[in-house]
Design a protein around this motif. Structure first.
Motif, short mmCIF file in Angstrom:
data_model
loop_
_atom_site.label_atom_id
_atom_site.label_comp_id
_atom_site.label_asym_id
_atom_site.label_seq_id
_atom_site.Cartn_x
_atom_site.Cartn_y
_atom_site.Cartn_z
N ARG A 213 44.81 1.66 -15.40
CA ARG A 213 45.69 2.37 -16.35
C ARG A 213 45.50 1.81 -17.76
NH1 ARG A 213 46.05 5.00 -12.55
NH2 ARG A 213 47.84 5.88 -11.46
N ILE B 171 45.92 4.22 -20.75
CA ILE B 171 47.29 4.75 -20.80
C ILE B 171 48.24 3.69 -21.32
CG2 ILE B 171 49.19 5.55 -19.34
CD1 ILE B 171 47.06 6.86 -17.52
N MET B 172 48.01 2.46 -20.85
CA MET B 172 48.89 1.34 -21.16
C MET B 172 48.78 0.90 -22.62
SD MET B 172 48.86 -1.89 -18.68
CE MET B 172 47.49 -2.86 -19.28
N TYR B 173 47.59 0.86 -23.14
CA TYR B 173 47.41 0.30 -24.48
C TYR B 173 47.33 1.35 -25.59
CZ TYR B 173 46.95 -4.29 -22.44
OH TYR B 173 47.20 -5.45 -21.78
N CYS B 174 47.40 2.60 -25.21
CA CYS B 174 47.44 3.64 -26.25
C CYS B 174 48.72 3.47 -27.06
CB CYS B 174 47.41 5.03 -25.60
SG CYS B 174 47.67 6.34 -26.82
N ILE C 84 47.81 9.71 -23.64
CA ILE C 84 46.83 9.65 -22.55
C ILE C 84 47.64 9.72 -21.26
CG2 ILE C 84 44.90 8.42 -21.50
CD1 ILE C 84 44.38 7.04 -24.11
#
Lengths: 400, 294, 228, 70
Positions: free
Chosen positions: D19, D22-25, D31
């Protein structure tokens, strides 16, 4: 006044919740002789206040402390001493955002320290009751009465009422909550009194029973969402107004300011009914008038008495609400006047400016007499000033 | 507020913004054990915002919103700064009033909510930048801790005034050259976590937002402790990539570089004895969160 | 009595000038008269100048604040005159013709020649009363000086009746009263002095009554029009 | 011309539980995890093109995201 399911019920203190109109006009009243600070205690005892936050500053400290006693007794829901006036007004804002009826008091330099909060309260439509016991704000240090402070908050957008006596003070505090909380108003209100002249002076006041109380504030009549996660919308704005350089955000800001000003104007109809008009007139068919607010009116009344003894008749116009300003009322009340004196307890003469802006032929306005920095204004001083101006005008007329 | 309350009248469904519809259908209000793992598979409680591309503060915002244990009854208090550009897009009630008075507003708010809803859990969370928390609002930050006000204070520490263009702040490192510190900042970075400990906070944590698990645990503990015991404080490094001259994809690396041993943002956590005892009582019940808040 | 009587009380902080003004005005109010009382608006400190004002009369009073033109001036401490511990200089400034001066002093004070001439010309008698000495003698505390001064005023002018005064005293000392810092401390000191509240009320009234007699005798002896 | 992220479906290891992007966007709801195809997908109109997802994906040696111009 309005149908309210609370009316007739009893609160935790055993006070009967009554229709505001009943409390104001019908409930039997008893005579008391008390200081303005004690008047605050008695008004707040009957006001179903949820939260009050205090900070010491002369001359409001005693009243603020007595509200603390009411909290201990159970008449006020929550109370504490904040860390300074800027913070106190923020704490009041927080409580009001959270749906509480909020009361606080301030004076002089404290008011100015807190100043940033007042337009914010207005923009956030927080109907906080602020009791201003006004005093000097300038250096050198003064703790004496001076009304410059009112002139400095005039355009914050708050409702501003100015009480003359202990009786006014009691009534304005209670009626102020009702007007400020109307859904079509919903603005903060400053009930001002001249510090010491009212706060520390023992005066006659008629007060209804302590077994009666106003209905509690209904936050869901707020035109803005209450910040309690009980009501949608949870999302206030799709786009923030702030710092967006586009016409829509400017227009939103501008129209919101106009709306809060309009809300202040809309308070007229409620205030006229509850205060019996925004001004009070006495002998306004006379050619010489004293027009002012607060203690300056009280001193003016005594001056009128002294002058009457000498056969000089003058009329009095007392302005009860500084905001909204009673433009039309003042125009009407002064239409026959040839000379209008505006005694004031401040160096700036803000009241004279307001009146000059409101009436035609404003060369009729004599700005003064003024005293400032806590100086007293004996009726004799007003009499002397009126006579001096009259003599001067007579001389001028003769020369012409 | 339950999710029920935000449901849209079917007659009005088609005129509601699509983001709102998504919030009603896929929002995580009331979801048990919510956390950062929900992102990507549910509607976040934060919407498209106007922060810079690549801003680590945005990442932090996403984690905080995803990890609130009780968002359906959480009210947030913000302050002026970059965070105030985001709050209008946050789907919990939130207050912006002035610059620096956030902990005062939260004090009044928390007390009013406790008085109005004595039988309900209403969490109050302050989220503000370092200028608001440590410089202009320090008085109110500390006083709310002294008074043992029951809410969580989160400071997004980017070590400068970002929204006004990179002026030096109390949390800036000593020697850093910035606007209003043209000869380099003259004094040490204010050690607010230490001050928080001695000022009455029951939970204090300092970290970057490079590790979502750690952020999630801290937010959760801070809010639960604030609810029952007293004030809590979390300081998160959210570097302003723009003002420290980093590229927009370099924020994560900057955080990782700053959290190593003996670095400014090496992970630190303090839990008071009282709070530790409390956490023990809630730990086994973690999955029955609903009961705690009921 | 005049249609309106304005009284100025000058003393030193801690002597009870504010309390006696409030008590006197309350008594007048209880008799159905109109009254207003207020202190000088300062941060009063122990032994620093302190002043308070009472206005009373038959019609509603609007006038408030520092009183510039008094009918009666009560001086609670000789130092008000001898050391100029007074907000008003000279201490009798503004007094109306035919007024009255009551001074708490065991013996007449060495007033200046100009002062004596002015007061005589304005037909203002001076009543010297040993209020503090009598307070110590009767109530056992100098904190009852203000009660002595009230007794002297009442005896000399009959400005309010004893029944109303007693009711006012009960109002002030008989129940919870919120006072500012210094006054609250003195209230505590008085409470400690007397084992019971009733005792305090009794001693206050005894002091007033005794000095009242002295005041009445003095008034009888000088026959001033103001005093009738 | 704007740069936006694009997922190379074949290279994406989201189905294995990754992920990272998704996590660091930094952007919310940008995302997403496509449950049907078991890959990450970019909501283009929300993407500000900061490239952080590319950094985390490539440093994990997945190389499943690239910037494209729209």
């Amino acid at each position: 006044m309005e149908s309210n399911s609370q009316i007739g019920t009893y609160n935790k203190k055993g006070q009967k919740i009554v229709d505001p109109d009943y409390l104001f006009y019908e409930a039997p009243r008893e005579h008391f002789f008390m200081t303005g600070s004690e008047v605050v205690r008695e008004a707040i005892r009957r006001a179903s206040v949820d939260v009050s936050i205090s900070y010491p500053i002369t001359p409001q400290s005693e009243a603020a402390a007595m509200v603390g006693d009411l909290w201990v007794e159970g008449y006020v829901g929550e109370y504490f001493r904040g860390e300074n006036e800027f913070a106190v007004m923020g704490e009041c804002a927080g409580a009001s955002f959270g749906g509480a009826r909020v009361f606080t008091t301030t004076s002089g330099p404290g008011t100015l320290r807190a100043y940033e909060n007042f337009p914010m309260w207005v923009g956030s439509r927080l109907p906080i009751m602020l009791n201003m016991m006004v005093r000097g704000v300038n250096s050198p240090l003064s703790i004496q009465p001076d009304t410059l402070e009112i002139g400095l908050i005039i355009d914050t957008g708050m409702l501003i009422w100015h009480a003359e006596s202990a009786q006014d003070f009691f009534d304005y505090l209670l009626k102020g909550f009702i007007v400020a909380e109307q859904p079509d108003v919903h603005l903060p209100i400053a009930v001002c009194i001249d510090g010491f002249f009212v706060s520390h002076t023992k005066d006659d006041v008629l007060i209804p029973s302590a077994d009666l109380a106003l209905p509690t504030y209904n936050p869901y009549k707020n035109p803005m969402p209450v910040m309690d996660m009980e009501v949608p919308p949870v999302r206030m704005m799709r786009d923030p107004f702030v710092m967006k350089s586009n016409y829509i955000s400017y227009a939103t800001q501008a129209s919101w300011q106009q709306e809060t000003r309009a809300a202040c104007e809309r308070s007229r109809k409620h205030t006229i009914r509850l205060l019996g008009g925004l001004i009070e007139e006495e002998n306004t068919d006379e050619e010489i008038l004293i027009v002012s607010s607060g203690t300056a009116v009280a001193q003016g009344r005594e001056a009128a008495r002294l002058l009457a003894e000498e056969g000089i008749k003058i009329g009095i116009v007392k302005i009860k609400t500084i905001r909204p300003f009673p433009y039309e009322e003042v125009r009407q009340a002064t239409k026959n006047a040839k000379i209008i004196f505006v005694p004031e307890f401040n160096v700036a003469g803000w009241m004279a400016r307001e009146i000059k802006a409101a009436i035609p032929d404003n060369q009729r306005v004599v700005e003064g007499p003024h005293v400032a920095g806590g100086m007293t204004m004996p009726p004799e001083v007003i009499v002397e000033e009126i006579k001096r101006v009259l003599a001067q005008r007579k001389e001028t007329t003769t020369h012409v | 507020m339950s999710k029920e309350k935000i449901k849209i009248n079917t007659e009005f469904y088609d005129i509601m913004p699509v983001e709102y519809q998504e919030l009603v259908e896929e929002g995580t209000y009331g979801k048990e054990g919510r956390g950062w793992k929900d992102v990507g598979e549910s509607k976040e409680l934060i919407e498209e915002h106007s922060l810079c591309a690549g801003c680590p503060e945005s990442i932090a915002f996403r984690y905080v919103l995803a990890c609130l244990p009780n968002p359906e009854d959480t009210i947030m208090v913000g302050s002026t700064g970059c965070t105030s550009l985001v709050f209008p897009h946050v789907a919990v009630h939130n207050i912006h009033s002035l610059f620096g008075n956030q902990n005062a507003v939260a004090s009044g708010l928390k007390r009013a909510l406790s008085y109005r809803f004595p039988d309900k859990v209403k969490d109050v969370v302050v989220l503000a930048g370092d200028g608001a928390t440590v410089d202009i609002g320090l008085d109110m930050t500390l006083q709310s801790w002294f008074r043992q006000e029951k809410f969580t204070t989160i400071c997004f520490d980017n070590e400068l005034y970002a929204n006004t263009g990179g002026q030096s702040s109390g949390l800036m490192q000593k020697g850093f050259v910035a606007k209003m510190a043209p000869a380099g900042k003259k004094f040490e970075k204010v050690n607010l976590p230490e001050i928080a400990k001695v000022s009455g906070c029951h939970y204090v944590a300092k970290m970057t937002v490079s590790k979502p698990n750690r952020v999630e645990k801290a937010i959760r503990q801070a809010i639960l402790i604030a609810r029952e015991i007293g004030p809590t404080y979390i300081q998160l490094y959210t570097p302003c990539i723009l003002e420290i001259g980093k590229q927009m994809m370099e924020g994560l690396q900057e955080m990782r570089d700053s959290e190593g041993p003996n670095k400014r943002f090496e992970f630190e956590e303090y839990i008071s004895e009282e709070a530790k005892a409390y956490l023990k009582t809630v730990a086994p019940k973690k999955k029955k969160r609903k009961e705690i808040s009921a | 009595m005049r249609k309106r009587v304005n009284l100025r009380m000058s003393g030193l902080g801690g002597q009870g000038v504010v309390t006696s003004a409030h008590v006197l005005a309350t008594a007048a109010s209880k008799e159905g008269k109109f009254a207003i009382s207020n202190p000088f608006f300062g941060a009063e400190k122990r032994m620093a100048p302190a002043e308070s004002y009472v206005r009373m009369g038959d019609e509603k009073i609007f006038d408030r604040g520092e009183l510039v033109y008094p009918d009666v001036i009560m001086v609670f401490h000789p130092q008000v005159i001898t050391m100029g511990k007074c907000y008003t200089m000279p201490f009798y400034e503004g007094i109306k013709s035919g007024g009255l001066l009551i001074i708490n002093s065991d013996e007449p004070l060495p007033l200046g020649k100009d002062d004596i001439e002015f007061l005589e010309k304005q037909n203002i008698p001076i009543f010297y009363v040993k209020a503090t000495t009598l307070a110590v003698e009767i109530a056992g505390t100098e904190l009852a000086t203000n009660m002595g001064m009230l007794g002297a005023l009442m005896g000399a002018t009959k400005i309010v009746g004893m029944e109303a005064m007693e009711a006012a005293i009960i109002d002030r000392f008989g129940k919870k009263y919120v006072a500012s810092g210094g006054t609250a401390t003195l209230d505590e000191a008085i409470k400690k002095k007397f084992a019971k509240k009733e005792q305090l009320l009794k001693k206050n009234m005894e002091t007033i009554n005794r000095v009242y007699e002295i005041g009445a005798e003095w008034a009888e002896s000088i026959k001033s029009p103001m005093l009738v | 011309m704007y740069a936006v992220a694009e997922v190379v479906d074949e290279a994406c290891v989201a189905k294995k539980g990754c992920r990272l992007c998704i996590m660091y966007c930094p952007e919310a709801n940008t995302i997403l995890f496509n449950k049907e195809n078991q890959v990450a997908e970019v909501v283009e109109q929300r993407c500000k093109g900061c490239e952080l997802c590319v950094v985390v994906c490539s440093s994990a040696k997945h190389n499943a995201i690239r910037l494209v111009h729209r």
